[in-house]
Scaffold this motif. Structure first.
Motif, PDB file in Angstrom:
ATOM      1  N   GLY A  41       0.811  -1.212   0.000  1.00 20.03           N
ATOM      2  CA  GLY A  41       0.000   0.000   0.000  1.00 20.03           C
ATOM      3  C   GLY A  41       0.843   1.261   0.000  1.00 20.03           C
ATOM      4  O   GLY A  41       0.495   2.256  -0.664  1.00 20.03           O
ATOM      5  N   GLU A  42       1.952   1.247   0.742  1.00 18.28           N
ATOM      6  CA  GLU A  42       2.853   2.396   0.768  1.00 18.28           C
ATOM      7  C   GLU A  42       3.492   2.611  -0.596  1.00 18.28           C
ATOM      8  O   GLU A  42       3.615   3.754  -1.066  1.00 18.28           O
ATOM      9  N   ARG A  48       1.493   6.782  -6.899  1.00 16.20           N
ATOM     10  CA  ARG A  48       0.407   7.717  -7.198  1.00 16.20           C
ATOM     11  C   ARG A  48       0.846   9.160  -6.980  1.00 16.20           C
ATOM     12  O   ARG A  48       0.436  10.070  -7.705  1.00 16.20           O
ATOM     13  N   LEU A  49       1.679   9.372  -5.986  1.00 15.16           N
ATOM     14  CA  LEU A  49       2.130  10.726  -5.671  1.00 15.16           C
ATOM     15  C   LEU A  49       3.298  11.177  -6.544  1.00 15.16           C
ATOM     16  O   LEU A  49       3.751  12.321  -6.449  1.00 15.16           O
ATOM     17  N   GLY A  50       3.804  10.278  -7.377  1.00 18.74           N
ATOM     18  CA  GLY A  50       4.925  10.620  -8.246  1.00 18.74           C
ATOM     19  C   GLY A  50       6.273  10.545  -7.567  1.00 18.74           C
ATOM     20  O   GLY A  50       7.276  11.004  -8.124  1.00 18.74           O
ATOM     21  N   GLY A  87       7.097  10.021   3.867  1.00 18.97           N
ATOM     22  CA  GLY A  87       6.408  10.746   2.810  1.00 18.97           C
ATOM     23  C   GLY A  87       5.103  10.117   2.379  1.00 18.97           C
ATOM     24  O   GLY A  87       4.297  10.773   1.711  1.00 18.97           O
ATOM     25  N   VAL A  88       4.867   8.858   2.740  1.00 19.25           N
ATOM     26  CA  VAL A  88       3.624   8.182   2.352  1.00 19.25           C
ATOM     27  C   VAL A  88       2.811   7.766   3.579  1.00 19.25           C
ATOM     28  O   VAL A  88       1.886   6.972   3.463  1.00 19.25           O
ATOM     29  N   ARG A  89       3.146   8.298   4.721  1.00 19.53           N
ATOM     30  CA  ARG A  89       2.372   7.991   5.925  1.00 19.53           C
ATOM     31  C   ARG A  89       1.018   8.678   5.854  1.00 19.53           C
ATOM     32  O   ARG A  89       0.939   9.883   5.590  1.00 19.53           O
ATOM     33  N   LYS A 120      -6.522   9.298   0.151  1.00 13.61           N
ATOM     34  CA  LYS A 120      -7.146   7.979   0.024  1.00 13.61           C
ATOM     35  C   LYS A 120      -8.492   8.008   0.734  1.00 13.61           C
ATOM     36  O   LYS A 120      -8.763   8.915   1.535  1.00 13.61           O
ATOM     37  N   PHE A 121      -9.306   7.003   0.450  1.00  9.83           N
ATOM     38  CA  PHE A 121     -10.545   6.837   1.196  1.00  9.83           C
ATOM     39  C   PHE A 121     -10.904   5.360   1.218  1.00  9.83           C
ATOM     40  O   PHE A 121     -10.434   4.563   0.402  1.00  9.83           O
ATOM     41  N   TYR A 122     -11.737   4.997   2.167  1.00  8.44           N
ATOM     42  CA  TYR A 122     -12.287   3.645   2.200  1.00  8.44           C
ATOM     43  C   TYR A 122     -13.607   3.684   2.952  1.00  8.44           C
ATOM     44  O   TYR A 122     -13.941   4.684   3.618  1.00  8.44           O
ATOM     45  N   LEU A 123     -14.375   2.626   2.834  1.00  8.96           N
ATOM     46  CA  LEU A 123     -15.630   2.510   3.546  1.00  8.96           C
ATOM     47  C   LEU A 123     -15.457   1.477   4.652  1.00  8.96           C
ATOM     48  O   LEU A 123     -15.009   0.361   4.387  1.00  8.96           O
TER      49      LEU A 123
END
Length: 319
Positions: A41-42, A48-50, A87-89, A120-123
């Motif tokens: 995931g990280e 995604r963030l480049g 940076g991805v926390r 990000k998002f999740y349900l």
């Protein structure tokens, strides 16, 4: 909601970075994640963030790979691997509020106003939407002196008016970040058009790209929305809703950018067209006839007739 939004930076649709497709000197993304000490995931978020550059796999199939040189560049950083992980926390509302030293309610208001952008998002199991934010973004926001008045005291009246009107820019700002990622991954003009179409509904795409062959090309490169739950499930439908542009001005801007992207892609990689009917007829005129004409009717002899004719000629030649 369009009358009560905060203008967000326009995402460019051209001149996006392009990295050549190579196979030699690259590794699969799973191996790159291990070599960089990141969980999957990280790693995906860093892409995604480049912050991690990938290249297309020349073998096709839509897979991405990471060059050895990119891994070496990241590992050469003085703060590796802690800096890359930091940076991805991501954090939720409560943890983000703690980083800002504000209440969770104030943090939510700032996010709804578009001052903090979710990544990000999740349900959750109750189908409640949970937004996640970069800890780095929150810390940078809180550190700026001009933001101090937003973290303490009374919220300015103009911002409170927007909140009372129901403004919530979290979905829109998430889509802007998603579009940046999709454009960064686009490897050609039609891929850029597909990235823009990913945030539009099918009827909006059809109105913007009326040519069915060009629209099929756009759909071919149109990424799927982020997966949330089984296809067709309530969670999946909510995720699809978030992924679609909602405000009229947002939709209008995306449609204008899509039309421009198709116009730019058309001369570079034209969509194949069927041959004109006149050309096909002319080719048919040049072909040798394959039919026997009896009177005014066209007749194709069957196998029995051909055999009977051959035997008749053979008998006439016999003594």
């Amino acid at each position: 909601m369009s009358g009560h939004t905060i203008t967000t930076p326009h995402v460019p649709t051209i001149a996006t970075p392009h990295f050549p497709a190579v196979a030699a000197g690259t590794v699969a993304t799973s191996r790159a994640a291990r070599e960089l000490g990141l969980r999957r995931g990280e790693f995906d978020l860093a892409v995604r963030l480049g912050r991690i550059r990938t290249v297309p796999d020349e073998g096709g199939g839509g897979a991405r790979r990471v060059a050895h040189s990119e891994i070496e560049r990241l590992r050469a950083a003085a703060d590796f691997p802690e800096g890359l992980r930091a940076g991805v926390r991501v954090v939720g509302t409560r943890e983000g509020a703690a980083l800002m030293d504000v209440t969770a309610a104030r943090f939510t208001r700032l996010a709804r106003l578009g001052l903090v952008t979710p990544v990000k998002f999740y349900l959750n199991r109750y189908r409640a939407l949970v937004w996640l934010y970069l800890a780095d973004d929150i810390e940078q926001f809180a550190a700026k002196e001009e933001h101090r008045r937003l973290l303490t005291g009374r919220t300015p009246e103009a911002l409170r008016d927007r909140l009372r009107a129901g403004v919530d820019l979290r979905p829109r700002n998430w889509r802007a970040r998603q579009l940046e990622f999709l454009l960064r991954q686009a490897d050609g003009p039609w891929q850029r058009a597909g990235a823009l179409a990913a945030l539009l509904a099918p009827d909006q795409i059809a109105e913007t790209v009326p040519d069915p062959r060009e629209r099929a090309r756009v759909d071919r490169f149109r990424p799927d929305p982020p997966a949330q739950g089984a296809p067709g499930s309530p969670s999946a439908r909510i995720a699809e809703t978030i992924a679609m542009a909602a405000d009229p001005d947002e939709i209008g801007r995306l449609r204008a950018d899509l039309a421009r992207a198709v116009e730019q892609a058309r001369p570079q990689r034209p969509v194949p067209r069927p041959a004109p009917h006149g050309t096909a007829d002319a080719d048919a005129d040049r072909r040798p006839p394959r039919r026997e004409v009896r009177g005014a009717a066209t007749h194709v002899p069957d196998r029995t007739e051909r055999t009977r004719g051959f035997l008749s000629r053979l008998c006439r030649r016999s003594p």
